[in-house]
Design a protein around this motif. Structure first.
Motif, PDB file in Angstrom:
ATOM      1  N   SER A 183       2.645  -5.891   0.797  1.00 29.79           N
ATOM      2  CA  SER A 183       3.895  -5.543   1.475  1.00 29.79           C
ATOM      3  C   SER A 183       4.490  -4.275   0.868  1.00 29.79           C
ATOM      4  O   SER A 183       4.930  -3.369   1.583  1.00 29.79           O
ATOM      5  CB  SER A 183       4.881  -6.710   1.364  1.00 29.79           C
ATOM      6  OG  SER A 183       6.108  -6.378   1.959  1.00 29.79           O
ATOM      7  N   ARG A 184       4.465  -4.186  -0.461  1.00 37.98           N
ATOM      8  CA  ARG A 184       4.988  -2.996  -1.141  1.00 37.98           C
ATOM      9  C   ARG A 184       4.153  -1.766  -0.796  1.00 37.98           C
ATOM     10  O   ARG A 184       4.692  -0.657  -0.622  1.00 37.98           O
ATOM     11  CB  ARG A 184       4.981  -3.233  -2.654  1.00 37.98           C
ATOM     12  CG  ARG A 184       5.525  -2.086  -3.484  1.00 37.98           C
ATOM     13  CD  ARG A 184       7.006  -1.880  -3.254  1.00 37.98           C
ATOM     14  NE  ARG A 184       7.519  -0.710  -3.992  1.00 37.98           N
ATOM     15  CZ  ARG A 184       7.395   0.540  -3.579  1.00 37.98           C
ATOM     16  NH1 ARG A 184       6.780   0.802  -2.443  1.00 37.98           N
ATOM     17  NH2 ARG A 184       7.891   1.538  -4.294  1.00 37.98           N
ATOM     18  N   ALA A 185       2.835  -1.953  -0.674  1.00 37.21           N
ATOM     19  CA  ALA A 185       1.961  -0.847  -0.293  1.00 37.21           C
ATOM     20  C   ALA A 185       2.272  -0.386   1.124  1.00 37.21           C
ATOM     21  O   ALA A 185       2.300   0.820   1.405  1.00 37.21           O
ATOM     22  CB  ALA A 185       0.501  -1.281  -0.404  1.00 37.21           C
ATOM     23  N   GLY A 186       2.537  -1.338   2.023  1.00 43.46           N
ATOM     24  CA  GLY A 186       2.894  -0.976   3.393  1.00 43.46           C
ATOM     25  C   GLY A 186       4.180  -0.182   3.436  1.00 43.46           C
ATOM     26  O   GLY A 186       4.299   0.833   4.136  1.00 43.46           O
ATOM     27  N   LEU A 187       5.174  -0.623   2.641  1.00 43.05           N
ATOM     28  CA  LEU A 187       6.447   0.096   2.562  1.00 43.05           C
ATOM     29  C   LEU A 187       6.231   1.510   2.029  1.00 43.05           C
ATOM     30  O   LEU A 187       6.792   2.482   2.547  1.00 43.05           O
ATOM     31  CB  LEU A 187       7.416  -0.675   1.661  1.00 43.05           C
ATOM     32  CG  LEU A 187       8.805  -0.066   1.464  1.00 43.05           C
ATOM     33  CD1 LEU A 187       9.574  -0.017   2.783  1.00 43.05           C
ATOM     34  CD2 LEU A 187       9.600  -0.856   0.420  1.00 43.05           C
ATOM     35  N   ALA A 188       5.397   1.644   1.000  1.00 43.21           N
ATOM     36  CA  ALA A 188       5.119   2.952   0.408  1.00 43.21           C
ATOM     37  C   ALA A 188       4.488   3.891   1.434  1.00 43.21           C
ATOM     38  O   ALA A 188       4.832   5.078   1.500  1.00 43.21           O
ATOM     39  CB  ALA A 188       4.200   2.786  -0.807  1.00 43.21           C
ATOM     40  N   LEU A 189       3.571   3.360   2.247  1.00 37.60           N
ATOM     41  CA  LEU A 189       2.957   4.179   3.295  1.00 37.60           C
ATOM     42  C   LEU A 189       4.012   4.624   4.305  1.00 37.60           C
ATOM     43  O   LEU A 189       4.061   5.794   4.703  1.00 37.60           O
ATOM     44  CB  LEU A 189       1.865   3.380   4.009  1.00 37.60           C
ATOM     45  CG  LEU A 189       0.516   3.270   3.284  1.00 37.60           C
ATOM     46  CD1 LEU A 189      -0.364   2.223   3.959  1.00 37.60           C
ATOM     47  CD2 LEU A 189      -0.192   4.632   3.272  1.00 37.60           C
ATOM     48  N   LEU A 190       4.877   3.688   4.715  1.00 36.62           N
ATOM     49  CA  LEU A 190       5.892   4.002   5.723  1.00 36.62           C
ATOM     50  C   LEU A 190       6.913   5.007   5.200  1.00 36.62           C
ATOM     51  O   LEU A 190       7.437   5.835   5.943  1.00 36.62           O
ATOM     52  CB  LEU A 190       6.610   2.711   6.159  1.00 36.62           C
ATOM     53  CG  LEU A 190       5.752   1.746   6.983  1.00 36.62           C
ATOM     54  CD1 LEU A 190       6.409   0.368   7.059  1.00 36.62           C
ATOM     55  CD2 LEU A 190       5.533   2.301   8.391  1.00 36.62           C
ATOM     56  N   LEU A 191       7.201   4.940   3.890  1.00 40.52           N
ATOM     57  CA  LEU A 191       8.162   5.857   3.282  1.00 40.52           C
ATOM     58  C   LEU A 191       7.516   7.185   2.887  1.00 40.52           C
ATOM     59  O   LEU A 191       8.206   8.099   2.449  1.00 40.52           O
ATOM     60  CB  LEU A 191       8.795   5.220   2.031  1.00 40.52           C
ATOM     61  CG  LEU A 191       9.756   4.059   2.259  1.00 40.52           C
ATOM     62  CD1 LEU A 191      10.145   3.413   0.937  1.00 40.52           C
ATOM     63  CD2 LEU A 191      11.007   4.547   2.998  1.00 40.52           C
ATOM     64  N   GLY A 192       6.180   7.283   3.029  1.00 40.27           N
ATOM     65  CA  GLY A 192       5.487   8.487   2.611  1.00 40.27           C
ATOM     66  C   GLY A 192       5.402   8.621   1.101  1.00 40.27           C
ATOM     67  O   GLY A 192       5.187   9.715   0.582  1.00 40.27           O
ATOM     68  N   GLU A 193       5.607   7.507   0.372  1.00 43.41           N
ATOM     69  CA  GLU A 193       5.508   7.551  -1.098  1.00 43.41           C
ATOM     70  C   GLU A 193       4.076   7.787  -1.556  1.00 43.41           C
ATOM     71  O   GLU A 193       3.849   8.290  -2.653  1.00 43.41           O
ATOM     72  CB  GLU A 193       5.995   6.230  -1.706  1.00 43.41           C
ATOM     73  CG  GLU A 193       7.495   6.043  -1.735  1.00 43.41           C
ATOM     74  CD  GLU A 193       7.870   4.693  -2.349  1.00 43.41           C
ATOM     75  OE1 GLU A 193       9.062   4.376  -2.318  1.00 43.41           O
ATOM     76  OE2 GLU A 193       6.983   3.977  -2.839  1.00 43.41           O
ATOM     77  N   VAL A 194       3.140   7.328  -0.757  1.00 45.87           N
ATOM     78  CA  VAL A 194       1.732   7.552  -1.094  1.00 45.87           C
ATOM     79  C   VAL A 194       1.054   8.230   0.081  1.00 45.87           C
ATOM     80  O   VAL A 194       1.411   8.025   1.232  1.00 45.87           O
ATOM     81  CB  VAL A 194       0.984   6.236  -1.431  1.00 45.87           C
ATOM     82  CG1 VAL A 194       1.525   5.632  -2.697  1.00 45.87           C
ATOM     83  CG2 VAL A 194       1.022   5.260  -0.279  1.00 45.87           C
ATOM     84  N   GLU A 195       0.071   9.072  -0.271  1.00 47.47           N
ATOM     85  CA  GLU A 195      -0.778   9.679   0.746  1.00 47.47           C
ATOM     86  C   GLU A 195      -1.743   8.609   1.238  1.00 47.47           C
ATOM     87  O   GLU A 195      -2.179   7.754   0.470  1.00 47.47           O
ATOM     88  CB  GLU A 195      -1.594  10.836   0.140  1.00 47.47           C
ATOM     89  CG  GLU A 195      -0.747  11.916  -0.489  1.00 47.47           C
ATOM     90  CD  GLU A 195      -0.126  12.821   0.570  1.00 47.47           C
ATOM     91  OE1 GLU A 195      -0.813  13.130   1.547  1.00 47.47           O
ATOM     92  OE2 GLU A 195       1.064  13.165   0.418  1.00 47.47           O
ATOM     93  N   GLY A 196      -2.068   8.631   2.493  1.00 51.88           N
ATOM     94  CA  GLY A 196      -3.058   7.667   2.961  1.00 51.88           C
ATOM     95  C   GLY A 196      -3.146   7.707   4.467  1.00 51.88           C
ATOM     96  O   GLY A 196      -2.160   7.999   5.142  1.00 51.88           O
ATOM     97  N   ASP A 197      -4.296   7.412   4.964  1.00 51.36           N
ATOM     98  CA  ASP A 197      -4.506   7.356   6.405  1.00 51.36           C
ATOM     99  C   ASP A 197      -3.928   6.039   6.918  1.00 51.36           C
ATOM    100  O   ASP A 197      -4.467   4.975   6.638  1.00 51.36           O
ATOM    101  CB  ASP A 197      -6.003   7.455   6.713  1.00 51.36           C
ATOM    102  CG  ASP A 197      -6.256   7.376   8.215  1.00 51.36           C
ATOM    103  OD1 ASP A 197      -5.268   7.278   8.989  1.00 51.36           O
ATOM    104  OD2 ASP A 197      -7.427   7.408   8.610  1.00 51.36           O
ATOM    105  N   GLN A 198      -2.773   6.111   7.622  1.00 53.55           N
ATOM    106  CA  GLN A 198      -2.117   4.884   8.080  1.00 53.55           C
ATOM    107  C   GLN A 198      -2.948   4.158   9.116  1.00 53.55           C
ATOM    108  O   GLN A 198      -2.632   3.034   9.480  1.00 53.55           O
ATOM    109  CB  GLN A 198      -0.725   5.207   8.655  1.00 53.55           C
ATOM    110  CG  GLN A 198       0.225   5.775   7.612  1.00 53.55           C
ATOM    111  CD  GLN A 198       1.693   5.606   7.990  1.00 53.55           C
ATOM    112  OE1 GLN A 198       2.021   4.930   8.949  1.00 53.55           O
ATOM    113  NE2 GLN A 198       2.576   6.208   7.213  1.00 53.55           N
ATOM    114  N   ARG A 199      -4.028   4.824   9.606  1.00 54.42           N
ATOM    115  CA  ARG A 199      -4.845   4.152  10.615  1.00 54.42           C
ATOM    116  C   ARG A 199      -6.074   3.479  10.010  1.00 54.42           C
ATOM    117  O   ARG A 199      -6.875   2.892  10.725  1.00 54.42           O
ATOM    118  CB  ARG A 199      -5.263   5.149  11.699  1.00 54.42           C
ATOM    119  CG  ARG A 199      -4.091   5.612  12.569  1.00 54.42           C
ATOM    120  CD  ARG A 199      -4.406   6.907  13.246  1.00 54.42           C
ATOM    121  NE  ARG A 199      -4.787   7.911  12.250  1.00 54.42           N
ATOM    122  CZ  ARG A 199      -5.215   9.131  12.534  1.00 54.42           C
ATOM    123  NH1 ARG A 199      -5.320   9.514  13.778  1.00 54.42           N
ATOM    124  NH2 ARG A 199      -5.530   9.971  11.578  1.00 54.42           N
TER     125      ARG A 199
END
Lengths: 346, 346
Positions: A183-199
């Motif tokens: 859940s925290r990783a999902g939040l980080a992706l949504l906030l742009g805290e981490v680089e990553g392919d959201q797809r």
């Protein structure tokens, strides 16, 4: 048709009639539009009538979610706000070993809140209820400066079989029903805290874990399938990990006055997370990220062994000391005492 | 001792340690201070466990109160906010003929909210519960831009004996359990809308009606003393007048699809109110003021006659027409159709 606007516009700008606000609708029309989401025949009196089955106890839990604190338009569309709010409450019922009966919804809204937002919120709430059980049995609606969603869930549990926090004893196995940190990783992706392919499959799974979490009634059903014929009824304790795995371990330890030896390498992490954010951050999010809504159970070792054949993992043992200690591995002599580090409102 | 302030000061400036805010306390200390207000042995798990008695049904109701909408420091000290919030929820239980089991409290607070305000709020809530029954069984606490109090009350009613809104038939007597308009008069005094000696007995009664209203469990007990041996169980309907007497009459009429002939001169007004604000305003407040928390019951005429020997008044009769009509007096041929005119949030 929408009446002339009186306040600033908010919300999505696409889809049918996105400009319609709840001020345009008015309170009575808004209530009429919300009725189809509620249980037929239950809503309409001063209070809702429900039946708790004979031989069952009533279980009650409440959560308040506030815009800007628990969710924002940036990370959580209205559907997910509703779904997650209900899932969080249902998870508290699951953590007690209970099944859902219904929820009430107290809603604070701004006059300029788009009807679309409210509709999607209720669609999210009813989608979660349709999946896990329960109906909307009542509510209240008022004006507020922040969108506010106060949900109370009621459920039922067989008398004497509620899972408590204060009933662990030394020598039990500590079980988690799944990985922590997603859940925290999902939040980080949504906030742009981490680089990553959201797809990517992993990223989509983390975002899903954040937006539409799973209350683990399936794990409770699995547990019941193992213990329903057990005599005597097994000694156990448990709670959900909504405020983080570390918090759950510390709360169980404090409530039951037992210690725990937790083997760090046995704590399941979301697949791929360490590769994206590094093992230290992944582990930190597993312990302190929160909102994974897994169950943390203290079970007799033989029962725990059977339980994790289907899902989850044994991560440690309850002890006679007062402290929750982290061991890097089973063989390790180095121990770290676990401390609180969870989200604070004030 | 209080830490240095970071935000503007609010709240009372007298009494012990008035400068202490909840931000000074921190979340964990705040929770510790609130625990003594909660039911022992019930709070501390993911959800609260309660027992609904055998042969009883569960009754659930919820209300959200928001600073600046439902209360303000000008008219409502924190004790009264808590007392009134609980009384409003308990009144919904009373209106169903139910008895209280417990409440959950979802609380949104500003960081600079004084601890004194929170303490007085809980003192008010528990004072009301101590008087009428029920305990605080759970809650949630979070940061918000407005003080927000979301209360859900659960109660129990004998199976099949819940008082509904949709069960009135033509030919019943319409009964109110007391006078209407006192709460609105109390608010007017507090807001300075009307001139008046706030220390007069009447004025103090109106302010009390506004700040610490009475859920009418006594009227329900009186009703039960008259009907418990009745065979067949009497046909009746009812609700509370929290949103105004006019609203209650119209809701009962609509839900039951009956009309009503209400005799205006039979509606009890608070003693002395007409003399202070004039008969038209007094009557307007009685119909539309709201928050009097009396019960409006439709009862068989013989039962109604026995009921009002103790308290309350018969104000009219249900009819076969769809409309609620006001007659100035019993003999009058002039009729006024009653319309909605209640408080709207949006």
């Amino acid at each position: 048709m929408a009446a002339p606007k009186q306040g600033p516009k908010q919300g999505p700008e696409e889809g049918p009639d996105p400009s319609l606000t709840i001020a345009d609708l008015g309170e009575l029309a808004l209530i009429e539009r919300l009725k189809p989401f509620c249980a037929e025949g239950v809503v309409g009196d001063d209070a809702a009538l429900l039946v708790v089955a004979s031989g069952y106890e009533l279980v009650v839990t409440t959560d308040v979610l506030i815009d800007g604190v628990h969710f924002s338009d940036r990370t959580t569309p209205a559907f997910a706000v509703g779904y997650r709010a209900v899932a969080a409450n249902l998870s508290d019922l699951a953590a007690m070993g209970a099944e859902p009966l219904g929820i009430t919804v107290g809603l604070g809204l701004l006059a300029q809140t788009p009807w679309q937002w409210v509709e999607a919120l209720y669609q999210g709430m009813t989608a979660c209820l349709a999946t896990y059980g329960g109906v909307i049995v009542g509510g209240d609606l008022c004006r507020a400066a922040q969108k506010t969603v106060a949900i109370t869930a009621v459920g039922q549990v067989r008398a004497g079989q509620a899972i408590r926090r204060d009933t662990a004893v030394p020598g039990l196995s500590v079980v988690v029903t799944g990985a922590h940190g997603a859940s925290r990783a999902g939040l980080a992706l949504l906030l742009g805290e981490v680089e990553g392919d959201q797809r990517s499959a992993a990223a989509m799974g983390w975002i899903k874990a954040h937006q539409t979490p799973v209350p683990r009634f399936d794990a409770i059903a699995q547990l019941h399938s193992l213990i329903d014929t057990a005599v005597p009824y097994p000694t156990m304790a448990g709670m959900d990990s909504s405020d983080g795995l570390a918090n759950a371990l510390l709360q169980l330890s404090r409530s039951s006055q037992v210690g725990m030896d937790i083997v760090r390498s046995h704590i399941p992490l979301p697949p791929g997370l360490s590769a994206v954010v590094g093992p230290e951050t992944a582990f930190d999010w597993a312990l302190y990220g929160g909102e994974d809504f897994e169950l943390v159970l203290c079970l007799p070792p033989d029962l725990a062994a059977k339980f994790v054949q289907v899902s989850g993992a044994i991560i440690g043992t309850t002890t006679g000391t007062g402290a929750v200690q982290l061991l890097p591995s089973v063989e390790s002599r180095r121990r770290i005492t676990l401390t609180h580090q969870s989200f604070k409102h004030f």
